[in-house]
Write an enzyme that holds these catalytic residues in place. Structure first.
Site, short mmCIF file in Angstrom:
data_model
loop_
_atom_site.label_atom_id
_atom_site.label_comp_id
_atom_site.label_asym_id
_atom_site.label_seq_id
_atom_site.Cartn_x
_atom_site.Cartn_y
_atom_site.Cartn_z
N ARG A 89 0.50 -1.51 -0.29
CA ARG A 89 -0.17 -0.28 -0.37
C ARG A 89 1.60 1.36 -0.06
NH1 ARG A 89 -1.76 0.10 5.64
NH2 ARG A 89 0.51 -0.97 7.13
N ASP A 121 -6.25 -3.65 -0.36
CA ASP A 121 -6.32 -2.61 -0.97
C ASP A 121 -6.14 -1.90 -1.25
OD1 ASP A 121 -6.94 -1.87 1.30
OD2 ASP A 121 -8.99 -0.85 1.07
N ASP A 248 10.78 -6.68 8.58
CA ASP A 248 10.52 -5.78 7.67
C ASP A 248 10.06 -4.67 8.30
OD1 ASP A 248 7.83 -7.14 8.73
OD2 ASP A 248 7.19 -5.96 7.33
N ASN A 249 10.46 -3.78 9.35
CA ASN A 249 9.72 -2.72 9.57
C ASN A 249 10.62 -2.12 10.11
OD1 ASN A 249 7.31 -2.73 8.74
ND2 ASN A 249 6.59 -4.15 10.99
N ASP A 258 7.96 2.27 10.21
CA ASP A 258 6.61 2.20 10.39
C ASP A 258 5.34 2.27 10.56
OD1 ASP A 258 5.90 1.19 8.30
OD2 ASP A 258 6.24 -1.06 7.55
P1 AMP Z 1 2.53 -3.32 8.02
O1 AMP Z 1 1.65 -4.18 8.88
O2 AMP Z 1 2.55 -1.75 7.18
O3 AMP Z 1 4.28 -3.80 7.98
O4 AMP Z 1 2.70 -3.92 6.02
C1 AMP Z 1 2.89 -6.13 6.50
C2 AMP Z 1 2.79 -5.98 4.89
O5 AMP Z 1 1.14 -5.59 4.91
C3 AMP Z 1 3.11 -5.60 4.30
O6 AMP Z 1 3.80 -5.70 3.38
C4 AMP Z 1 2.27 -4.91 3.92
O7 AMP Z 1 2.83 -3.46 1.97
C5 AMP Z 1 1.42 -5.46 3.36
N1 AMP Z 1 -0.38 -4.45 3.77
C6 AMP Z 1 -0.86 -4.11 4.77
N2 AMP Z 1 -1.68 -3.25 4.64
C7 AMP Z 1 -1.80 -3.29 3.71
C8 AMP Z 1 -3.27 -2.94 2.56
N3 AMP Z 1 -4.13 -2.24 3.57
N4 AMP Z 1 -2.90 -3.35 1.32
C9 AMP Z 1 -2.33 -3.71 0.58
N5 AMP Z 1 -1.40 -4.96 1.34
C10 AMP Z 1 -1.32 -3.95 2.55
MG MG Z 2 5.94 -2.54 8.21
#
Ligand code: AMP
Ligand code: MG
Length: 479
Positions: A89, A121, A248-249, A258
């Site tokens: 996203r 999304d 990944d963060n 993040d």
């Molecule tokens: P995060 O929780 O931000 O560290 O995200 C973990 C993974 O989930 C990453 O690869 C993000 O790009 C993916 N991700 C989180 N929210 C969405 C979303 N609404 N749509 C697509 N990918 C998402």
């Molecule tokens: Mg992340």
């Protein structure tokens, strides 16, 4: 307007995928960080109207030379390896060089699906946009390495979570978006050429001082360890809980990256957890240093083939180097915590003294930020209990052992103990107001957190701990 200077796009094709923002018919501007744009980035947005800015920061008007890519990465999430994450996203608009010559990424977050979106999304509701804007800027002004907020826009469309919510896009500026998980992505598939290309790129971008050194990849691990140790020590010193320290963060540059279910603690507890998904307490306050080390080992594992062709030999030298290095985490913690108690010289019992103070805060269920700040103002604010005296008397004796005057001690403490932090219940208030179309709380908070160490008029409520009814005990994932 924005002069891009893109380099990531020159890396091999498996590093990213081209993408672009979805179409939004009526995006609107919530905020642009003009001061940062101007002084930090050398970008002058004064000739642009709010409409122009909304089109720019929603990815509708794409400046010439933009990269428009989503980056590939993997990561260990809560200890389990996910081979395919990537920017699901987020969209990297491109890189710019700041007036000081620093290379920075400009990224849109929430602008729609990318090739890495899987079932998501690619969008964001206003809540996470408001949260990341407030908290990342607050962190910056506290002096913690962090990505920055450049803009917040509303998309004019709804996103569908547990309920429909207004959508938003956050524009983030980072030293880079290279994560530990970026290395794991290539290492897991055995693509050593890619790991090397990424390592060389990261070294050149973040740690050019070690370029060309013998054993450069070992030095790279140490440089990352150093930067992340300082980062986590700073988090600890402000009672900050990141909440999702997945690999990944964790940024290679050592910036906070993040802002999901993160929080500054109110009443202190070593084991405090905020993230609603962290049911095992993996990323609890007091685990953050050991988790940072665990993550560092994942980076080291990814780099092993570059350190020695014989993997056993590589493991041996890497383990030796890192184990000699992990004390850095405790050392940085001590360096950050000591001035908060006015300890301006070195003493072997300092660690115990700090722990005793923290234990006292936990036992008495006291507010982390307020207690540190009140301590420099005298002991009247504390109940004269035995527990308090057990900390207070040794602390006074310790202060007497250094040459600093009481005025110097007080000013040292007030420089390192903020009055205002972005408390969760206040952030939540800004979010709820934003959902109703009122951005005044959000804007006021941004103003206050620019000067966290100085008392400001008409913002008493922002210095207060939450009342029982306002207390927020869990935050939900950013999406
Ligand atoms: P995060 O929780 O931000 O560290 O995200 C973990 C993974 O989930 C990453 O690869 C993000 O790009 C993916 N991700 C989180 N929210 C969405 C979303 N609404 N749509 C697509 N990918 C998402
Ligand atoms: Mg992340």
């Amino acid at each position: 307007m924005i002069k891009f200077d893109n380099t990531y796009i020159e890396l091999p094709e498996q590093f990213y995928k081209s993408t672009k923002a979805e179409e939004f018919k009526s995006p609107y501007l919530i905020e642009v960080n003009k001061d940062f744009a101007d002084r930090g980035l050398g970008l002058d947005f004064n000739s642009l109207s709010d409409e122009d800015l909304a089109l720019l920061f929603s990815g509708q008007d794409v400046p010439e030379g933009a990269a428009q890519i989503a980056l590939a990465y993997a990561g260990h999430q809560f200890g389990h390896y996910s081979p395919q994450l990537g920017d699901g996203r987020a969209l990297l608009l491109g890189e710019i060089l700041s007036p000081e010559g620093k290379r920075l990424d400009i990224q849109l977050k929430g602008s729609g699906q990318t090739p890495f979106s899987r079932r998501g999304d690619g969008r964001s509701s206003l809540g996470p946009v408001i949260r990341e804007y407030i908290v990342s800027e607050a962190m910056y002004h506290l002096g913690v390495p962090t990505t920055r907020a450049l803009a917040a826009v509303g998309t004019g469309e709804m996103v569908y979570r547990e309920r429909p919510l207004p959508g938003g896009i956050f524009t983030r500026v980072a030293s880079s978006h290279i994560r530990i998980g970026s290395f794991e992505y290539f290492a897991a598939s055995g693509d050593i050429t890619a790991v090397k290309a990424l390592a060389d790129y990261a070294i050149h971008r973040h740690y050019p001082e070690i370029e060309g050194e013998e054993n450069v990849y070992l030095h790279f691990i140490e440089s990352v360890a150093n930067a992340q140790a300082l980062l986590v020590a700073k988090w600890m010193s402000f009672g900050f809980i990141h909440g999702v320290m997945n690999t990944d963060n964790m940024s290679i540059s050592g910036e906070t990256l993040d802002y999901g279910p993160c929080a500054f603690m109110d009443n202190f507890s070593f084991d405090k957890v905020f993230s609603s998904i962290d049911t095992m307490g993996r990323y609890a306050y007091n685990n953050q240093i050991s988790i940072a080390k665990w993550n560092l080992f994942r980076l080291a594992e990814s780099l092993l083939p570059l350190i020695h062709t014989d993997l056993n030999k590589a493991m041996e030298v890497t383990e030796k180097s890192i184990s000699g290095y992990v004390h850095i985490y405790e050392q940085k913690w001590l360096e950050q915590m000591k001035p908060k108690l006015g300890l301006m010289s070195d003493h072997e019992n300092d660690k115990d003294l700090i722990q005793q103070w923290l234990q006292y805060l936990q036992n008495e269920d006291l507010d982390f930020t307020l207690s540190f700040r009140k301590l420099s103002g005298g002991i009247e604010s504390f109940k004269p209990t035995t527990a308090f005296k057990e900390f207070y008397l040794p602390w006074q004796q310790r202060l007497d052992m250094q040459s600093a005057t009481s005025i110097e001690v007080k000013s040292c403490m007030n420089r390192t103990n903020p009055i205002y932090i972005a408390r969760n219940h206040q952030v939540e208030r800004a979010i709820q107001a934003a959902y109703k179309g009122d951005f005044s709380v959000f804007k006021k908070m941004n103003r206050i957190f620019r000067n966290p160490y100085e008392l400001q008029d008409n913002c008493e409520e922002y210095a207060l701990a939450p009342m029982e009814s306002e207390r927020i005990t869990a935050t939900f994932c950013g999406t």
